[in-house]
Design an enzyme around this catalytic site. Structure first.
Site, PDB file in Angstrom:
ATOM      1  CG  ASP A 113       9.893  -1.712  -2.326  1.00  0.00           C
ATOM      2  OD1 ASP A 113       8.908  -1.276  -2.129  1.00  0.00           O
ATOM      3  OD2 ASP A 113      10.885  -1.191  -2.932  1.00  0.00           O
ATOM      4  CE  LYS A 137       5.286   1.687  -2.066  1.00  0.00           C
ATOM      5  NZ  LYS A 137       6.051   2.586  -2.828  1.00  0.00           N
TER       6      LYS A 137
END
Ligand code: S3P
Length: 433
Positions: free
Chosen positions: A320, A347
């Site tokens: 992330d 994502k």
């Protein structure tokens, strides 16, 4: 909402970042599986984790504020109630992929999970296929996307090697495995292990063995889960934005308190240090596996950065934060390259596409690769406009870029940041004061 982040600095002071999103989701879901009160302190108050509380409520859990924390009294392992309508996961991929692990063994019950526009573009076949091998019946739109219907059944154990390095898929199968006579999940490369740690803390019969660069984890049906309390640490993924800002804004020095430093999440801290930033804290040693999540204060100071290449096995440990590595690359000397990160394409947005076009629009020399990106450090960024594309991490990258840019950055759709870090702008103001 558009927000403007002007060149500013230095960032100075101490701060407690928001609670960990991954651990908060897991605490709520696992508490809902426990048939007795679970106390959670420092549960993340943000859009994603509010979706999880609403979801477990609709499945019969009672959630109450108590003594400055939350008390969750779950329906119990095999007693999820059928919710009135579809369960709305909002923007939360972790909720969409973990919850079906539990729901898949609610024999005779049917559940529908749906979410926002971004969720409807994110694949769920990666959980539907292995859950079907275990005996659950699932239907996804075009076999691949939400809405997802889960018909619970009696499950049988499987041995399953993850085709993609995904902690969400692993976690889903471990939750489902709690209703089998033995399920083994093989991850060729280590991914975040919060589910394993929390299940161990809850007395699940779980074993983990190292193999190659990853682990084989086995769970099986055992005594009911028992978990009295979860203390959620600060989110290292949220901390990463401030750490990156301090690293690139001259004169900065920050102390972030109580940050979770589980080594399966701390890849970014190692990358940042390797690029030359001074990062101090008590990091967990690689390979550690303790039911209690490790926490440390982290101090970071501005320093000249040098480019780096992110190795494939580091990718899941910093997945992330890779958009921030791209931003740091703009300020570093040399070429920064990330490969083996094709997962970024699925994502909250296609983060290869949105990061590359977003930073290029601010003046970066950056190129998209099929599974990552390459950035040429030019010592800075001009500034301009960046669209968040409904992606919280991109909104926050834009904000940090603005602070370190020459002309400032206007972030379009900055409200996306509410998904994980609603008080970012306020926290930042405090550090710039
Ligand atoms: C998460 C795992 C990662 C990560 C996501 C949260 C989790 O996703 O990108 O933000 O909490 O398990 P994948 O498992 O799909 O890689």
């Amino acid at each position: 909402m558009n927000a403007v982040f002007e060149p500013a600095g230095p960032l100075r002071g101490r701060l407690r970042v928001p609670a960990d999103k991954s651990i908060s989701h897991r605490a709520a879901i696992i508490a809902a599986m426990v048939g007795a009160p679970v106390r959670i302190t420092n549960y993340l108050d943000a859009a994603d984790t509010r979706s999880t509380l609403a979801a477990i409520r609709s499945l019969g859990a009672r959630v109450q504020a108590r003594d400055g924390g939350l008390e969750i009294v779950g329906a119990g392992m095999r007693c999820a109630q059928v919710s009135g309508g579809p369960i709305d996961v909002g923007n939360a991929g972790t909720l969409m992929r973990l919850l079906p692990g539990w729901l898949s063994f609610q024999t005779g019950s049917t559940f529908v999970l749906d979410g926002d526009e971004s969720i409807r573009r994110r694949p769920v076949d990666r959980i539907a296929q292995p859950l079907a091998l275990m005996g659950a019946a699932l239907d996804a739109r075009d076999g691949r996307f939400p809405p997802l219907t889960v018909r619970g059944g009696e499950l049988t154990g499987i041995e399953y090697e993850l085709p993609v390095a995904s902690a969400q898929v692993k976690s889903c199968l471990l939750l489902a495995g709690l209703a089998t006579d033995g399920t083994e999940v093989i991850e060729p490369v280590a991914t975040r292990d919060h589910t394993e740690r929390m299940l161990l803390a809850a007395g699940a019969s779980l074993r983990r063995m190292a193999g190659g660069n990853g682990y084989r984890t086995t769970v099986q049906a055992g005594d009911a889960l028992a978990l009295e309390r979860v203390d959620v640490p600060g989110d290292v993924s949220s901390a990463a934005f401030l750490l990156a800002a301090a690293a690139i804004v001259p004169g900065s020095r920050l102390m972030l308190e109580g940050v979770g430093v589980n080594w399966t999440r701390a890849g970014f801290l190692r990358i940042l240090a390797r690029m030359g930033a001074s990062v101090r804290g008590e990091l967990e040693p690689d390979g550690a596996f303790d039911p209690v999540e490790p926490v440390s204060d982290l101090e970071v100071r501005h320093a000249p950065l040098t480019a780096t290449t992110v190795a494939a096995q580091e990718v899941p440990l910093a997945i992330d934060e890779l958009p921030l590595v791209a931003l740091l690359g703009c300020f570093a000397e040399g070429d920064t390259v990330v490969r083996g990160a094709g997962e970024l394409r699925v994502k909250e947005s296609d983060r290869i596409e949105t990061v590359v076009s977003g930073l290029r629009g601010l003046g970066a020399e950056i190129e998209a690769l099929p599974d990552g990106f390459a950035v040429r450090g030019t010592g800075g960024l001009e500034g301009g406009e960046l669209d968040a594309h409904g992606d919280h991490r991109l909104a926050l990258v834009g904000a940090v870029a603005g602070l370190a840019s020459r002309k400032g950055v206007q972030v379009r759709g900055f409200e996306a940041a509410d998904v994980s870090y609603p008080r970012f702008a306020e926290d930042l103001r405090g550090l710039l004061a």
